[in-house]
Design a protein around this motif. Structure first.
Motif, PDB file in Angstrom:
ATOM      1  N   ARG A   1       0.575  -1.253  -0.046  1.00 29.51           N
ATOM      2  CA  ARG A   1       0.123   0.363   0.066  1.00 29.51           C
ATOM      3  C   ARG A   1       1.385   0.962  -0.210  1.00 29.51           C
ATOM      4  N   TYR A   2       2.196   1.577   0.481  1.00 28.48           N
ATOM      5  CA  TYR A   2       2.752   2.570   1.211  1.00 28.48           C
ATOM      6  C   TYR A   2       3.579   2.828  -0.096  1.00 28.48           C
ATOM      7  N   GLN A   3       3.975   1.361  -1.298  1.00 31.07           N
ATOM      8  CA  GLN A   3       4.543   1.665  -2.292  1.00 31.07           C
ATOM      9  C   GLN A   3       3.380   2.345  -3.463  1.00 31.07           C
ATOM     10  N   ALA A   4       1.799   1.472  -3.701  1.00 31.49           N
ATOM     11  CA  ALA A   4       1.060   1.966  -4.296  1.00 31.49           C
ATOM     12  C   ALA A   4       0.662   4.049  -3.896  1.00 31.49           C
ATOM     13  N   VAL A   5       0.947   4.369  -2.678  1.00 29.32           N
ATOM     14  CA  VAL A   5       0.567   5.835  -2.680  1.00 29.32           C
ATOM     15  C   VAL A   5       1.760   6.433  -3.437  1.00 29.32           C
ATOM     16  N   ASN A   6       3.358   5.507  -2.955  1.00 31.73           N
ATOM     17  CA  ASN A   6       4.017   6.225  -3.280  1.00 31.73           C
ATOM     18  C   ASN A   6       4.068   6.541  -5.128  1.00 31.73           C
ATOM     19  N   ARG A   7       3.384   5.421  -5.494  1.00 30.40           N
ATOM     20  CA  ARG A   7       3.579   5.276  -6.833  1.00 30.40           C
ATOM     21  C   ARG A   7       2.622   6.669  -7.387  1.00 30.40           C
ATOM     22  N   THR A   8       1.894   6.862  -6.598  1.00 25.59           N
ATOM     23  CA  THR A   8       0.374   7.746  -7.198  1.00 25.59           C
ATOM     24  C   THR A   8       1.014   8.971  -6.807  1.00 25.59           C
ATOM     25  N   ALA A   9       1.844   9.277  -6.066  1.00 27.58           N
ATOM     26  CA  ALA A   9       2.684  10.835  -6.154  1.00 27.58           C
ATOM     27  C   ALA A   9       3.809  11.080  -6.961  1.00 27.58           C
ATOM     28  N   SER A  10       4.101  10.057  -7.549  1.00 27.40           N
ATOM     29  CA  SER A  10       5.352   9.358  -8.163  1.00 27.40           C
ATOM     30  C   SER A  10       4.773  10.217  -9.240  1.00 27.40           C
ATOM     31  N   ASN A  11       3.423   9.453 -10.088  1.00 25.21           N
ATOM     32  CA  ASN A  11       3.164  10.698 -11.477  1.00 25.21           C
ATOM     33  C   ASN A  11       2.447  11.291 -11.469  1.00 25.21           C
ATOM     34  N   ALA A  12       1.930  12.292  -9.970  1.00 27.32           N
ATOM     35  CA  ALA A  12       1.250  13.081  -9.937  1.00 27.32           C
ATOM     36  C   ALA A  12       1.828  14.397 -10.424  1.00 27.32           C
ATOM     37  N   GLY A  13       3.786  13.886  -9.325  1.00 28.28           N
ATOM     38  CA  GLY A  13       4.246  14.462  -9.741  1.00 28.28           C
ATOM     39  C   GLY A  13       4.873  15.156 -10.952  1.00 28.28           C
TER      40      GLY A  13
ATOM     41  N   ALA B   1       3.245  -3.082 -11.114  1.00 25.79           N
ATOM     42  CA  ALA B   1       3.589  -2.902 -10.326  1.00 25.79           C
ATOM     43  C   ALA B   1       3.392  -3.063  -8.708  1.00 25.79           C
ATOM     44  N   VAL B   2       1.968  -4.019  -8.640  1.00 27.64           N
ATOM     45  CA  VAL B   2       1.624  -4.832  -7.043  1.00 27.64           C
ATOM     46  C   VAL B   2       2.268  -4.985  -6.872  1.00 27.64           C
ATOM     47  N   VAL B   3       1.713  -6.516  -7.916  1.00 30.46           N
ATOM     48  CA  VAL B   3       3.073  -8.169  -8.041  1.00 30.46           C
ATOM     49  C   VAL B   3       4.399  -7.409  -8.166  1.00 30.46           C
ATOM     50  N   SER B   4       5.016  -6.960  -8.220  1.00 28.31           N
ATOM     51  CA  SER B   4       6.675  -6.660  -8.162  1.00 28.31           C
ATOM     52  C   SER B   4       7.075  -6.600  -7.121  1.00 28.31           C
ATOM     53  N   TRP B   5       6.188  -5.463  -6.645  1.00 26.04           N
ATOM     54  CA  TRP B   5       6.698  -5.052  -5.404  1.00 26.04           C
ATOM     55  C   TRP B   5       6.440  -5.929  -3.869  1.00 26.04           C
ATOM     56  N   GLU B   6       5.464  -7.182  -3.952  1.00 21.78           N
ATOM     57  CA  GLU B   6       5.630  -7.612  -2.770  1.00 21.78           C
ATOM     58  C   GLU B   6       6.760  -8.593  -3.515  1.00 21.78           C
ATOM     59  N   LEU B   7       6.628  -9.654  -4.356  1.00 23.35           N
ATOM     60  CA  LEU B   7       7.477 -11.124  -4.850  1.00 23.35           C
ATOM     61  C   LEU B   7       9.077 -10.569  -5.101  1.00 23.35           C
ATOM     62  N   SER B   8       9.400  -9.107  -4.749  1.00 20.82           N
ATOM     63  CA  SER B   8      10.889  -8.840  -5.575  1.00 20.82           C
ATOM     64  C   SER B   8      11.410  -8.925  -3.993  1.00 20.82           C
ATOM     65  N   LEU B   9      10.649  -8.813  -2.763  1.00 25.29           N
ATOM     66  CA  LEU B   9      10.923  -8.236  -1.661  1.00 25.29           C
ATOM     67  C   LEU B   9      11.006 -10.089  -1.035  1.00 25.29           C
ATOM     68  N   ALA B  10       9.560 -10.095  -0.943  1.00 25.52           N
ATOM     69  CA  ALA B  10       8.668 -11.641  -1.016  1.00 25.52           C
ATOM     70  C   ALA B  10       9.880 -13.235  -1.447  1.00 25.52           C
ATOM     71  N   LEU B  11      10.781 -12.912  -1.802  1.00 26.06           N
ATOM     72  CA  LEU B  11      11.430 -13.537  -2.925  1.00 26.06           C
ATOM     73  C   LEU B  11      13.396 -13.947  -2.032  1.00 26.06           C
TER      74      LEU B  11
END
Length: 402
Positions: free
Chosen positions: A120-132, A316-326
């Motif tokens: 969720r944090y990364q999702a909010v972060n990406r929203t801020a990124s696209n807005a910027g 983006a959602v899948v990648s955020w979680e799996l890149s760390l979970a693995l």
């Protein structure tokens, strides 16, 4: 850190959309020189992700991020000091190295500071990124209409100043706990144990290879759609920027709501199913855009842009979680650094793949979408097999421990 991301992307939006124009009209470089400069700086930047990740496992994140942001600022300011090709080439390469390293470290910071809520944090972060990015891009578009050297130089100056502001803001950010330290405190890794290395982890390297293919949606919007529209008879060229606006609006509107469907590792793995369908449908609608009149082409291209954007959001959602979970807790930085090679790699192969699809015609786009869909299935199997094994950061249980 959300404000840091927002300001960072405003600066990037100011510069990225006009960099080619700056080097052409202000620095006076030829088309070949501009292309070579972009290729070389991109190639050097590839090293930034694993290098930054490796350092992040040894030093506090904020202490690394601050000098990296200042390095990016110095590189941007340095571009203003010369119009000679070789210095511009060297400066751009240094800036690219800092960009890729900072990108990985920002993601790692979010993962450590948010803990279980990292998706969720990364999702909010990406929203801020696209807005910027959108805000910076609009400002750049307004400045370019002036068509003056001064306007271009002010855009580059704004980019440099954004990095200075980001460095100052990072000073106020709390240092998140180190993954290595957390693992030691939890007793999963004895002090002095050598962290795992992703370069010997064949499963993770295979996962990164599949990620390189899944990140190709980025090239679709940067290269594929504009070129396809430019070579489609009867389709207004003004549709290309409108589809980019659609992409940006969808990401801002949907990234956070859809992130709740991937808040666990198993949930993220299940999203690979609808992700596969979105990629396949995106390729098919691109192919169908060439089979009818102007109205059908516009409708199909709009549908394709929406489908590839949906794929971008889900991935983006899948990648955020799996890149760390693995990745093991003791080497999250190193592993995320290697994962960053996927995005860098697609920037190299992506234009070649997309232009090949365009040259092949409608069947090329159908094959493009299908290939990525199959890659999603391969990743689904790869991740399932990995997650059924004990994590690398947990020592094997012996008989004496029962």
């Amino acid at each position: 850190m959300l404000l840091v991301t927002f300001i960072d992307r405003i600066g990037s939006g100011l510069w990225a959309s006009v960099s080619v124009l700056y080097f052409t009209y202000v620095s006076g470089l030829s088309l070949a020189q501009v292309g070579t400069l972009a290729a070389v700086s991109g190639a050097v930047g590839i090293a930034g992700a694993p290098l930054g990740g490796r350092i992040a496992d040894r030093f506090p994140l904020t202490r690394i991020l601050i000098p990296l942001q200042l390095l990016r600022a110095l590189a941007s300011f340095a571009l203003l000091t010369t119009d000679h090709y070789l210095p511009l080439l060297a400066i751009s390469a240094v800036g690219s190295l800092g960009d890729r390293a900072a990108s990985v470290l920002t993601k790692l910071y979010a993962a450590r500071i948010a803990g279980p809520d990292r998706v969720r944090y990364q999702a909010v972060n990406r929203t801020a990124s696209n807005a910027g990015w959108a805000l910076g891009g609009l400002a750049a578009a307004a400045a370019v209409t002036l068509g003056t050297t001064t306007a271009y130089r002010w855009l580059l100056t704004g980019d440099a100043l954004s990095f200075v502001a980001v460095a100052l803001l990072t000073l106020t950010c709390a240092e998140p706990p180190s993954g290595h330290r957390v693992a030691i405190d939890a007793g999963s890794t004895p002090p002095g144990t050598r962290p795992a290395t992703p370069w010997r982890d064949r499963t993770y390297l295979a996962y990164v290879a599949t990620e390189t293919v899944l990140f190709l949606d980025d090239t679709v919007f940067q290269v594929g759609l504009p070129l396809w529209i430019a070579h489609s008879e009867g389709v207004p060229h003004g549709l290309a920027p409108l589809l980019l606006v659609l992409n940006n609006v969808m990401v801002v509107a949907l990234q956070v709501p859809l992130a709740r469907h991937g808040t666990t590792t198993e949930a993220a793995r299940r999203l690979l199913g609808p992700l596969s369908a979105a990629f396949a449908a995106g390729g098919i609608t691109m192919a169908l855009s060439a089979t009818g009149g102007t109205l059908q082409a516009i409708c199909m291209l709009t549908a394709s842009a929406a489908l590839f954007t949906l794929a971008e959001i889900l991935h983006a959602v899948v990648s955020w979680e799996l890149s760390l979970a693995l990745a093991p807790d003791t080497a999250q930085g190193a592993y995320l650094g290697v994962h960053g090679l996927a995005q860098s790699g697609q920037r190299t192969i992506g234009p070649l793949v997309v232009t090949a699809a365009i040259a092949t015609g409608p069947l090329g786009w159908a094959a493009f979408g299908t290939t990525i869909a199959v890659t999603c299935a391969i990743q689904h199997r790869l991740v399932r097999d990995r997650l059924q094994r004990p994590p690398l950061s947990v020592p094997p249980v012996t008989v004496s421990e029962h």
